[in-house]
Design an enzyme around this catalytic site. Structure first.
Site, PDB file in Angstrom:
ATOM      1  N   SER A 161      -2.740  -1.394  -2.403  1.00 51.10           N
ATOM      2  CA  SER A 161      -3.920  -0.773  -1.826  1.00 51.10           C
ATOM      3  C   SER A 161      -3.603   0.649  -1.379  1.00 51.10           C
ATOM      4  O   SER A 161      -2.611   0.885  -0.708  1.00 51.10           O
ATOM      5  CB  SER A 161      -4.379  -1.605  -0.638  1.00 51.10           C
ATOM      6  OG  SER A 161      -5.524  -1.013  -0.087  1.00 51.10           O
ATOM      7  N   GLY A 162      -4.455   1.563  -1.768  1.00 56.94           N
ATOM      8  CA  GLY A 162      -4.253   2.948  -1.378  1.00 56.94           C
ATOM      9  C   GLY A 162      -3.333   3.709  -2.299  1.00 56.94           C
ATOM     10  O   GLY A 162      -2.949   4.835  -2.031  1.00 56.94           O
ATOM     11  N   THR A 199      -8.389   3.191  -7.796  1.00 58.00           N
ATOM     12  CA  THR A 199      -9.812   3.451  -7.966  1.00 58.00           C
ATOM     13  C   THR A 199     -10.037   4.903  -8.347  1.00 58.00           C
ATOM     14  O   THR A 199     -10.813   5.217  -9.239  1.00 58.00           O
ATOM     15  CB  THR A 199     -10.537   3.115  -6.652  1.00 58.00           C
ATOM     16  OG1 THR A 199     -10.146   1.809  -6.278  1.00 58.00           O
ATOM     17  CG2 THR A 199     -12.018   3.178  -6.824  1.00 58.00           C
ATOM     18  N   ASN A 216      -6.101   2.216   3.444  1.00 59.80           N
ATOM     19  CA  ASN A 216      -6.881   3.092   2.595  1.00 59.80           C
ATOM     20  C   ASN A 216      -8.277   3.196   3.182  1.00 59.80           C
ATOM     21  O   ASN A 216      -8.900   2.197   3.506  1.00 59.80           O
ATOM     22  CB  ASN A 216      -6.927   2.471   1.190  1.00 59.80           C
ATOM     23  CG  ASN A 216      -7.663   3.361   0.204  1.00 59.80           C
ATOM     24  OD1 ASN A 216      -8.233   4.379   0.581  1.00 59.80           O
ATOM     25  ND2 ASN A 216      -7.638   2.970  -1.047  1.00 59.80           N
ATOM     26  N   SER A 243     -10.897   1.433   0.516  1.00 61.53           N
ATOM     27  CA  SER A 243     -10.170   0.396  -0.188  1.00 61.53           C
ATOM     28  C   SER A 243     -11.136  -0.529  -0.911  1.00 61.53           C
ATOM     29  O   SER A 243     -12.109  -0.998  -0.336  1.00 61.53           O
ATOM     30  CB  SER A 243      -9.351  -0.388   0.834  1.00 61.53           C
ATOM     31  OG  SER A 243      -8.677  -1.417   0.195  1.00 61.53           O
ATOM     32  N   SER A 244     -10.859  -0.744  -2.170  1.00 61.65           N
ATOM     33  CA  SER A 244     -11.722  -1.660  -2.924  1.00 61.65           C
ATOM     34  C   SER A 244     -11.338  -3.072  -2.533  1.00 61.65           C
ATOM     35  O   SER A 244     -10.176  -3.438  -2.609  1.00 61.65           O
ATOM     36  CB  SER A 244     -11.512  -1.490  -4.422  1.00 61.65           C
ATOM     37  OG  SER A 244     -11.228  -0.162  -4.724  1.00 61.65           O
ATOM     38  N   GLY A 258      -2.660  -4.664  -6.959  1.00 61.04           N
ATOM     39  CA  GLY A 258      -1.334  -5.021  -7.456  1.00 61.04           C
ATOM     40  C   GLY A 258      -0.746  -6.126  -6.607  1.00 61.04           C
ATOM     41  O   GLY A 258      -1.399  -6.665  -5.711  1.00 61.04           O
ATOM     42  N   GLU A 291       0.800  -8.226  -3.928  1.00 61.11           N
ATOM     43  CA  GLU A 291       0.722  -8.017  -2.479  1.00 61.11           C
ATOM     44  C   GLU A 291       1.667  -8.947  -1.747  1.00 61.11           C
ATOM     45  O   GLU A 291       1.877 -10.089  -2.160  1.00 61.11           O
ATOM     46  CB  GLU A 291      -0.706  -8.238  -1.990  1.00 61.11           C
ATOM     47  CG  GLU A 291      -1.540  -6.991  -2.106  1.00 61.11           C
ATOM     48  CD  GLU A 291      -2.928  -7.143  -1.513  1.00 61.11           C
ATOM     49  OE1 GLU A 291      -3.232  -8.185  -0.950  1.00 61.11           O
ATOM     50  OE2 GLU A 291      -3.682  -6.182  -1.626  1.00 61.11           O
TER      51      GLU A 291
HETATM   52  N1  LIG Z   1      -5.090  11.597  -7.992  1.00 61.65           N
HETATM   53  C1  LIG Z   1      -5.308  11.727  -6.693  1.00 61.65           C
HETATM   54  N2  LIG Z   1      -5.397  12.956  -6.153  1.00 61.65           N
HETATM   55  C2  LIG Z   1      -5.620  13.096  -4.853  1.00 61.65           C
HETATM   56  N3  LIG Z   1      -5.731  12.093  -3.977  1.00 61.65           N
HETATM   57  C3  LIG Z   1      -5.634  10.841  -4.446  1.00 61.65           C
HETATM   58  C4  LIG Z   1      -5.426  10.597  -5.833  1.00 61.65           C
HETATM   59  N4  LIG Z   1      -5.360   9.291  -6.006  1.00 61.65           N
HETATM   60  C5  LIG Z   1      -5.555   8.734  -4.790  1.00 61.65           C
HETATM   61  N5  LIG Z   1      -5.719   9.661  -3.857  1.00 61.65           N
HETATM   62  C6  LIG Z   1      -5.914   9.443  -2.411  1.00 61.65           C
HETATM   63  O1  LIG Z   1      -5.566   8.110  -2.105  1.00 61.65           O
HETATM   64  C7  LIG Z   1      -6.625   7.427  -1.535  1.00 61.65           C
HETATM   65  C8  LIG Z   1      -6.648   5.997  -2.014  1.00 61.65           C
HETATM   66  O2  LIG Z   1      -6.971   5.952  -3.370  1.00 61.65           O
HETATM   67  P1  LIG Z   1      -7.709   4.700  -4.002  1.00 61.65           P
HETATM   68  O3  LIG Z   1      -7.926   5.019  -5.426  1.00 61.65           O
HETATM   69  O4  LIG Z   1      -8.898   4.336  -3.231  1.00 61.65           O
HETATM   70  O5  LIG Z   1      -6.608   3.591  -3.841  1.00 61.65           O
HETATM   71  P2  LIG Z   1      -6.648   2.102  -4.367  1.00 61.65           P
HETATM   72  O6  LIG Z   1      -7.883   1.947  -5.185  1.00 61.65           O
HETATM   73  O7  LIG Z   1      -5.427   1.951  -5.149  1.00 61.65           O
HETATM   74  O8  LIG Z   1      -6.654   1.281  -3.173  1.00 61.65           O
HETATM   75  C9  LIG Z   1      -7.862   8.186  -1.943  1.00 61.65           C
HETATM   76  O9  LIG Z   1      -8.853   8.066  -0.987  1.00 61.65           O
HETATM   77  C10 LIG Z   1      -7.358   9.605  -2.029  1.00 61.65           C
HETATM   78  O10 LIG Z   1      -7.386  10.204  -0.764  1.00 61.65           O
HETATM   79 MG   LIG Z   2      -9.321   0.806  -4.930  1.00 61.28          MG
END
Ligand SMILES: Nc1ncnc2c1ncn2[C@@H]1O[C@H](COP(=O)(O)OP(=O)(O)O)[C@@H](O)[C@H]1O
Ligand SMILES: [Mg+2]
Length: 1583
Positions: A174-175, A179, A227, A230-231, A460, A462
């Site tokens: 997560s984070g 996404t 996050n 977070s999804s 992924g 956890e």
């Molecule tokens: N390519 C990127 N460039 C800049 N910031 C990113 C990038 N990928 C992720 N982040 C930062 O990380 C945070 C979490 O990303 P997210 O995609 O929501 O994580 P996940 O879906 O894996 O939980 C986002 O809100 C953003 O601030």
């Molecule tokens: Mg996500």
């Protein structure tokens, strides 16, 4: 073997050691000792200054195949490499180190074989813009830096080319950025094919597909500690693409299909501290308009129990109200009506109210107070029966075999019941949304033939302190995905080995099938869970005992019972062991509401709610696992459990994925604090393990991880074998290299096209290579140095010898002179001394002799005197003594006699007495007489002796006298000899003196002669020089005279010419300087300068002076606004009709002549040649004749009027002058005159004038419109530059003609002519249309030229290597593992320049207006500069020092071209590229250098510089950039983050500044001899 493994550990070898903090830390080998079986190595760790000792024994090492040795660091060449698979030593520390290094360089993406590892930057990185997308579009994966887009592009291309569906699996914790990445990928697909990144380029469907993101995120995302967005569900989104057809080869998004997994339902009713519920609730609370707010009973977020448990209602940087608007818009985008939207929100509000329902405890029973406002609100919103609802929340019904029993629930149970209703409704709502989106986005039911790319965004692996059912499901999913991934990697590896016919076998491949079996297999954990869930009495405790019983055996390697407690179990996942807490498994698995509650909901008056909860049946029925026989009955059996659903959906997902080609993206969260570019090694390591990257590495390490094509290999390592084994065939060469270098057979394999190595071999080869290179370098250095020193030595020696000889000569001469002088001195001395000593001697001798003689004389005299005195003394003595003696004798005798007498008397008396007595004795007397007689004898003897002595003394005197006499004689003799000797000496010295004198004189004579001779020689030389001088002077004079004679005729022309030339040069200089100065000025200044720099044009535009903007510019500005308005209108009209604009004019026009007819026309023209002759001559006569020539003229006018009114004229003009016109081609021999080029414009113009003259303005307008349409359709084909250039010129000319006519018309009216309102109006319209046409041709042509230029730029400017000394190998890096060698077309800079030159020449030949030519070329150069620059910024493994030199050269060629073609200002567009190339060649070792770089590259922004520096690739013997320097650069880049863009804007071309029409003096009536224009000739000739 042992030696081999230990051999690489030499002093200074770097190896890795585990470290608490850093994960792995690097140490340098200090000492190594192998004694017997004991191995001991000590390492020094620089980072913390500690020492580590490694100890082991050989047998122990051998038992583990030497895997226990400290892992080695890769060679520096591999530092920061963009594909981990290319590392030679593939192990955890190497992977970590490399990723860390790259992350520090802000390269967030790294490949690991097929996987893309994405590090979350937690900062805005400028690498997702549309320009970047464009760069990645159409490129191979290994061509540019690793990027999401590269993976997306790869999927996209394979989908089109292999016609296979694709999936991209994005995973990570997560984070980690899953996404976000999935979003970027979708954006890429939506944008890339449209070729335009603006929203305008994105179609409605694409918009809708993109809109799914905000919707899913609003309903399925929330803020967690890890996050902010977070999804809380997994998502697999299939993006559907159209199938390419020959008509429409481009592939675009046509829809999407979403599948979701495991929405976290519990979040609806509970949020841990600082976390939030799903975004949508907060958005609703913040963003709902007042009226709805009242209707739905909404308040602030903290008034709802479901929202305020986490204590956080806002997220910094997020505006919920704005997001609400966005969500609502997105819902509209996917086709959900506003009304439905409010129904959705109504349900959401109802859920919030349900959460606020108070459940009180009344004794042991739960009770809802009657006046509970929340309850009322909730039931009202949901439209359910209040009583029933209340009843089934506080009560439950148990169905037994025979009857139904209703019992009361306690407060706790009722609360759970209430919450489960809420959870149920929400999850239904979520599913409903997904379903609606799916139906709306994949409406066309042609799914079967459509291709798709699926993007899986799933949590992924956890692993928390306390893991529950959710984690179990998640990890189960990951276990499955990992298996698929391993199989995929395994298969890829295998495929390559098989393709290369390699002999190999995988040793142990960590298969996780047993673990999966444990979970999902028959009677696996999930089955047991389901079984337990179905039992009415099912409980977690009994489940865990069952699990222990079933799996707690020794055979089950993946299950473990914890040592303490009875409420948990451990599963050994591929990533790590995870202990799950059994608490809540059953409850969560069941996840249902009671049938009674369900019935209440189903009876709702709120139709939408019914619809939402109804759909539940459909999808779940199909996934229900096959019905179990003999387990019927019981209400809970009706619904499948969550576990079953999840398993089924997972199976389905795996099926889908298996049928697609898979691409993997692993997102990694580098730090807990979400801080930008912070790296926590332990955390990353853990994720690397969990995401399976290390697992794949293990797989590939088991085989032959390093591989290279023979050509690549031989190219890099040929130097390891002697040159005599360098054979042209790369395979043979490879074989000989490998045979020589690698002794163990097992370490490599020869494939068909590649050679394969075991891990570590490459590093070994690299080491050898660098050693070999070093040795060669040293050898060369040695020899060069030797040569240099030897030459220096020889020179020095020669010099020394010269000096020595000179010095020695001088010394010898000096010595000789000294010797001679000494010798001479000695001689002189000797003589002088001789003379002196002799003189002294003589004086001495004289003195001595004199003294001697004097002395001797004195002595002799003294002796003689003494003798005489002696004699006298003796005589005296003798006399005296005689006298004395005699006297003494006489006295004595007297005395004696006296005495005697006395005595005798006395005696005599006595005797007398005696005698008397004796007279008695006579004897006595006789005795005395005797004695006296003796005495007398004695005295006589003494006297005789004295006489004798006297005689002897006399004798002695005589002999002494004789001796004196002989001495005197001797002296006299000596004196005489001395005198004679002195005389002799004097004579000898005189002779020597004389000789010396003579020699001296001789010497003097000789030297004088010598002097005289040298003097004479000098005089001769002087004379010769003088003679020569005078000779040359004579010659010059002669020459001058000759030249003078020749020039006499020419006067001073050459001088004038040269002066003029100089002037021209200075003017050019000034121009250039002006241009340079212009650079910083703004656009207005640009326009001003443009007009200044073209003073040589045929039609000078008004000069600009001072700051007043040129009237010319103003006029174009105004005219352009009207034109653009016109264009916009036309375009809008055109767009409404059809996409290709050029058809818009066709309607209403006469049908285009058929191709057959077109072809026939020139034939006809040729046939009519005779008539042409007549016509032209007639035309010529007509032109020549004055306007009022008589009756013939009247006739002709009539005829021309007839012709003018005839439709044939128009046809003729369009056909012969436009459509089928044979455009005069520019040839090298003859230059067409203006007349010959502009005749169509002029003929059309004069026809127009004629029409106006005959008051046929309407016809004129029609004619002109049709002519313009014809020109448009002709030019818009862009088949040939000639056509475009020719018509661009002619249109402009026509515009000028029209303008001139217009002016005349106006003048005529002013001078009182007839009111020509209509004519003027139509002229104005014609002029506007022409303006528009001109702009259209210009833009169309430019676009076409750019397209043609596009694939030429990169090969010609970036890749072309024309400087022979600086060639680099095509591929940077060691080699691409998956790379094919680049096969792009090879354009050279020459070809590019030729293209430009040809274009420029064409334009010149067609007399194109100078400012237009200039604009076209400048624009093209801008495109060249920008595209090349952008490409350079994205190219990987390319930016080396040598490339910098090459590119600089190429750019300088372009600049040269520009200046030589008079468009020096265009070079400004190349400056960025030039500076980028310069940057590559500058020093990059110290912070000072970085300063310099920033100074030199002032046109580049810090982001670009940072990017270039991080791309900088250190070739052999070039030191790579140190991370510290990169940090400095990065810090500078951050300062200006906002204004910085990475790539230059390619699209932003300056507007076309249309030159204002000039006045045409005369309208030519020239008809080329080869044209047949009977009607036109009549009309024009009638003038
Ligand atoms: N390519 C990127 N460039 C800049 N910031 C990113 C990038 N990928 C992720 N982040 C930062 O990380 C945070 C979490 O990303 P997210 O995609 O929501 O994580 P996940 O879906 O894996 O939980 C986002 O809100 C953003 O601030
Ligand atoms: Mg996500």
């Amino acid at each position: 073997m042992a030696e081999k493994a230990l051999e690489v550990y030499t002093r200074g070898t770097e190896a890795w050691f585990p470290d608490e903090q850093e994960g792995w830390i690097m140490g340098k080998l200090v000492s190594k000792s192998v004694e017997g079986d004991n191995v001991k190595m000590s390492f020094h760790i620089d980072a913390n200054g500690k020492d580590v000792t490694y100890e082991s024994t050989l047998p122990k090492l051998a038992a583990n195949k030497f895997a226990d040795l400290p892992p080695l660091q890769n060679p520096p060449a591999l530092d920061g490499i963009d594909d981990l698979a290319m590392l030679s030593y593939l192990h955890e520390p190497a992977v970590l180190h490399n990723i860390r290094l790259r992350y520090a360089q802000e390269n967030i993406y790294t490949y690991s074989g097929i996987v893309l590892i994405a590090m979350n930057p937690f900062a805005k990185v400028p690498i997702y813009g549309s320009d970047i997308m464009r760069e990645y579009s159409g490129k191979r994966r290994d061509e540019l830096e690793p990027h999401l887009f590269a993976v997306a592009e790869e999927a996209y291309r394979s989908m089109i080319e292999d016609k296979k569906n694709q999936s991209i699996i994005v995973s990570g914790e997560s984070g980690a950025g899953k996404t976000q990445s999935a979003r970027y990928i979708m954006r890429y697909f939506a944008t890339v094919e449209s070729g335009n990144a603006t929203t305008a380029g994105v179609s409605e469907v694409e918009q809708a597909v993109l809109a799914t993101n905000p919707i899913m995120e609003a309903f399925g995302n929330s803020k967690t500690t890890r996050n902010d967005n977070s999804s809380r569900f997994g998502k697999y989104m299939e993006i559907l693409f159209s199938t390419p057809t020959p008509q429409n080869p481009s592939v675009r998004i046509t829809g999407a299909k979403i599948r979701t997994y495991l929405l976290e339902r519990s979040r609806l009713i509970f949020q841990p501290a600082t976390e939030r519920n799903y975004h949508i609730f907060y958005q609703l609370c913040a963003g709902a308009p007042a009226a709805e707010r009242k209707d739905l009973g909404l308040g602030s977020w903290d008034s709802f129990f479901y929202l305020n448990q986490g204590g956080t209602g806002t997220i910094p940087g997020v505006d919920d109200a704005a997001d609400f608007v966005e969500t609502s818009k997105a819902l509209s985008d996917v086709g959900i009506s506003l009304q439905t939207q409010w129904s959705i929100f109504k349900i959401c509000a109802a859920l919030l109210h349900i959460g606020n329902i108070k459940i009180e405890a009344k004794r042991d029973e739960a009770q809802i107070p009657d006046n509970d406002a929340a309850f009322a609100m909730a039931t009202q919103l949901l439209g359910v029966d209040e009583k029933e609802f209340k009843k089934w929340i506080t009560k439950k019904q148990i169905t037994t075999r025979s009857e139904k029993i209703v019992t009361n629930l306690n407060q706790y149970q009722a609360t759970i019941g209430r919450d489960s209703v809420a959870k149920f409704i929400y999850s239904m709502l979520f599913d409903w949304l997904v379903k609606v989106i799916n139906t709306n986005l994949s409406r066309e039911e042609v799914l079967a033939t459509q291709r798709f790319i699926g993007v899986l965004d799933i949590y992924g692996f956890e692993h928390f302190k306390k893991n529950s059912f959710e984690q179990f499901c998640i990890n189960y999913a990951n276990e499955k995905l990992q298996q698929e991934f391993n199989a995929h990697v395994f298969k890829l590896e295998q495929e390559e080995y098989i393709a290369e016919k390699i002999n190999w076998s995988f040793i142990d491949f960590n298969d996780n099938q047993p673990c999966i079996d444990l979970i999902e297999g028959k009677l696996g954990i999930l089955d047991l869970l389901d079984e337990e869930s179905r039992l009415p009495s099912g409980a977690d405790a009994s489940l865990i005992t069952k699990l222990y019983q079933r799996f707690g055996t020794a055979q089950q390697k993946f299950f473990e019972k914890p040592r303490f407690g009875q409420s948990a179990f451990t599963i050994k996942h591929y990533a790590t062991d995870v202990t799950y807490d059994i608490d809540g498994f059953i409850e969560k698995n069941k996840d249902t509401v009671s049938d009674e509650q369900m019935a209440v909901l189903n009876a709702s008056e709120f139709e939408f709610l019914k619809e939402v909860i109804k759909i539940e049946e459909e999808p779940k029925l199909e996934v229900t696992s096959p019905p179990r026989p003999g387990r019927a009955g019981g209400s809970s059996l009706k619904k499948p459990t969550l576990g079953t659903i999840f398993k089924a959906s997972l199976v389905k997902l795996m099926d889908t994925i298996r049928q697609t080609e898979v691409h993997y993206i692993r997102c990694i969260k580098p730090n807990m604090a979400k801080a930008a570019f912070q790296f926590e090694p332990q955390m990353v390591l853990q994720q690397l393990r969990a995401c399976g990257v290390l697992e794949t590495i293990r797989i590939s390490c088991a085989g032959y991880p390093s591989r290279a094509t023979f050509a690549d290999f031989a190219d890099r390592y040929y130097l390891l074998v002697p040159s005599k084994s360098w054979v042209p065939d790369p395979k043979n060469l490879t074989v000989s290299i490998v045979n020589k270098v690698i002794s163990e057979e097992d370490k490599y394999q020869m494939g068909l096209t590649k050679v394969f190595f075991r891990a570590g071999q490459l590093a070994y080869l690299e080491k050898l290579r660098s050693e070999r290179q070093r040795a060669c370098v040293i050898l060369i250095q040695k020899n060069v140095r030797r040569a240099v020193y030897r030459r220096r030595y020889l020179r020095m020696r020669a010099a020394a010898i010269t000096i020595q000889t000179a010095v020695r000569g001088w010394l010898a001469r000096k010595l000789y002179k000294g010797l001679r002088e000494t010798h001479a001195a000695i001689i002189i001395q000797r003589n002088v001394r001789t003379w002196l000593s002799r003189k002294r001697y003589q004086r001495l001798r004289d003195a001595v002799v004199k003294i001697q003689s004097t002395y001797r004389m004195a002595v002799a005299k003294a002796q003689a005197q003494a003798l005489r005195r002696l004699n006298a003394a003796i005589k005296i003595q003798k006399t005296y003594r005689g006298y004395r003696t005699r006297k003494w004798y006489k006295q004595t005798k007297k005395r004696l006699v006296l005495v005697q007498a006395c005595v005798r008397r006395r005696q005599a008396i006595k005797e007398l007495k005696v005698l008397k007595a004796e007279a008695r004795s006579v004897g006595k007397l006789k005795e005395t007489n005797y004695k006296l007689e003796g005495k007398v004898v004695e005295l006589s003897q003494a006297l005789a002796a004295k006489n004798e002595e006297n005689a002897r003394i006399l004798e002695k005197i005589a002999s002494l006298e004789e001796q004196v006499k002989s001495w005197r004689e001797k002296y006299e003799k000596a004196e005489t000899t001395g005198k004679s000797a002195a005389a002799q000496l004097n004579e000898g010295s005189a002779e020597l003196k004389q000789e010396l004198q003579a020699l001296k004189q001789e010497n003097q004579g000789v030297s004088k002669e010598n002097e005289k001779l040298t003097g004479m020689l000098k005089k001769r030389d002087d004379q010769i020089a003088k003679l020569e001088e005078s000779l040359s002077a004579h010659k010059e004079e002669v020459n001058k005279l000759k030249e003078g004679a020749r020039n006499a005729a020419k006067h001073e022309d050459p001088e004038v010419v040269s002066a003029l030339k100089k002037e021209v040069a200075t003017l050019r200089d000034q121009m250039a300087r002006l241009l340079a100065g212009k650079y910083r000025a703004d656009r207005v200044a640009d326009a001003m300068l443009a007009s200044v720099t073209s003073p040589t044009s045929d039609h000078p535009t008004p000069r600009v002076n001072g700051a007043i903007s040129p009237p010319f510019a103003l006029s174009t500005e105004t005219s352009r606004t009207s034109v653009t308005a016109q264009i916009e209108m036309d375009m809008a009209a055109a767009a409404a009709k059809a996409r290709p604009r050029r058809h818009s004019f066709v309607e209403g026009a006469p049908p285009p002549t058929s191709p057959g007819a077109e072809r026939a026309a020139p034939v006809a023209a040729r046939k009519n040649r005779t008539s042409i002759m007549i016509d032209t001559s007639l035309g010529a006569n007509g032109i020549a004749g004055p306007p009022s020539a008589g009756a013939g003229l009247v006739l002709q006018t009539e005829r021309s009027v007839r012709v003018l009114e005839d439709k044939a004229l128009e046809e003729e003009i369009i056909d012969a002058l436009v459509t089928n016109l044979r455009i005069p081609l520019p040839s090298t021999q003859t230059v067409a005159t203006r007349k010959e080029i502009f005749f169509p414009a002029h003929l059309i113009g004069s026809t127009m004038v004629q029409l106006l003259r005959h008051d046929l303005a309407g016809r004129m307008l029609g004619l002109m419109t049709n002519v313009m349409k014809a020109i448009q359709s002709l030019t818009m084909k862009f088949e040939d530059d000639y056509v475009s250039a020719f018509w661009l010129s002619n249109c402009y000319e026509l515009l000028c003609v029209v303008r001139t006519t217009q002016e005349k018309e106006r003048a005529a009216r002013r001078t009182g002519g007839p009111d020509a309102g209509e004519a003027e109006r139509s002229l104005e319209k014609v002029r506007n249309d022409l303006d528009y046409l001109l702009i259209e041709i210009y833009h169309g042509w430019i676009k076409e030229l750019k397209k043609r230029l596009a694939n030429m730029i990169v090969p010609a400017v970036i890749e072309n290597q024309s400087l022979p000394g600086y060639i680099c190998k095509q591929s940077g890096g060691l080699w691409g593992k998956w790379g094919k060698s680049s096969s792009s077309s090879q354009f050279t800079i020459e070809q590019l320049l030729n293209f430009l030159s040809k274009l420029s020449k064409t334009m010149r030949c067609y007399y194109m207006e100078d400012s237009m030519t200039r604009q076209i070329l400048t624009e093209l150069l801008r495109v060249i500069g920008v595209s090349a620059f952008n490409h350079l910024l994205m190219r990987k493994n390319f930016c080396t020092w040598k490339r910098g030199v090459q590119i600089q050269y190429n750019v300088s060629r372009l600049e040269e071209w520009c200046t030589s073609h008079g468009i020096a200002e265009a070079t400004l567009h190349l400056q960025q590229l030039l500076q980028a190339a310069k940057l590559l060649t500058l020093n990059k070792t110290s912070p000072q250098d970085i300063e310099t770089i920033f100074d030199v590259c002032f046109l580049l922004n810090p982001t670009q510089i940072k990017k270039l520096l991080s791309l900088y690739y250190a070739a052999d013997f070039d030191s790579p950039l140190s991370p510290e320097l990169l940090k400095i650069v990065a810090s500078r880049a951050v300062l200006n983050e906002k204004s910085d863009v990475l790539l230059l804007d390619l699209e932003q071309s300056p507007d076309f500044a249309k030159p204002s029409p000039r006045v045409v003096e005369t309208i030519e009536r020239f008809v080329p001899a080869w044209m047949s224009l009977p009607n036109v000739a009549v009309v024009v000739g009638a003038n």
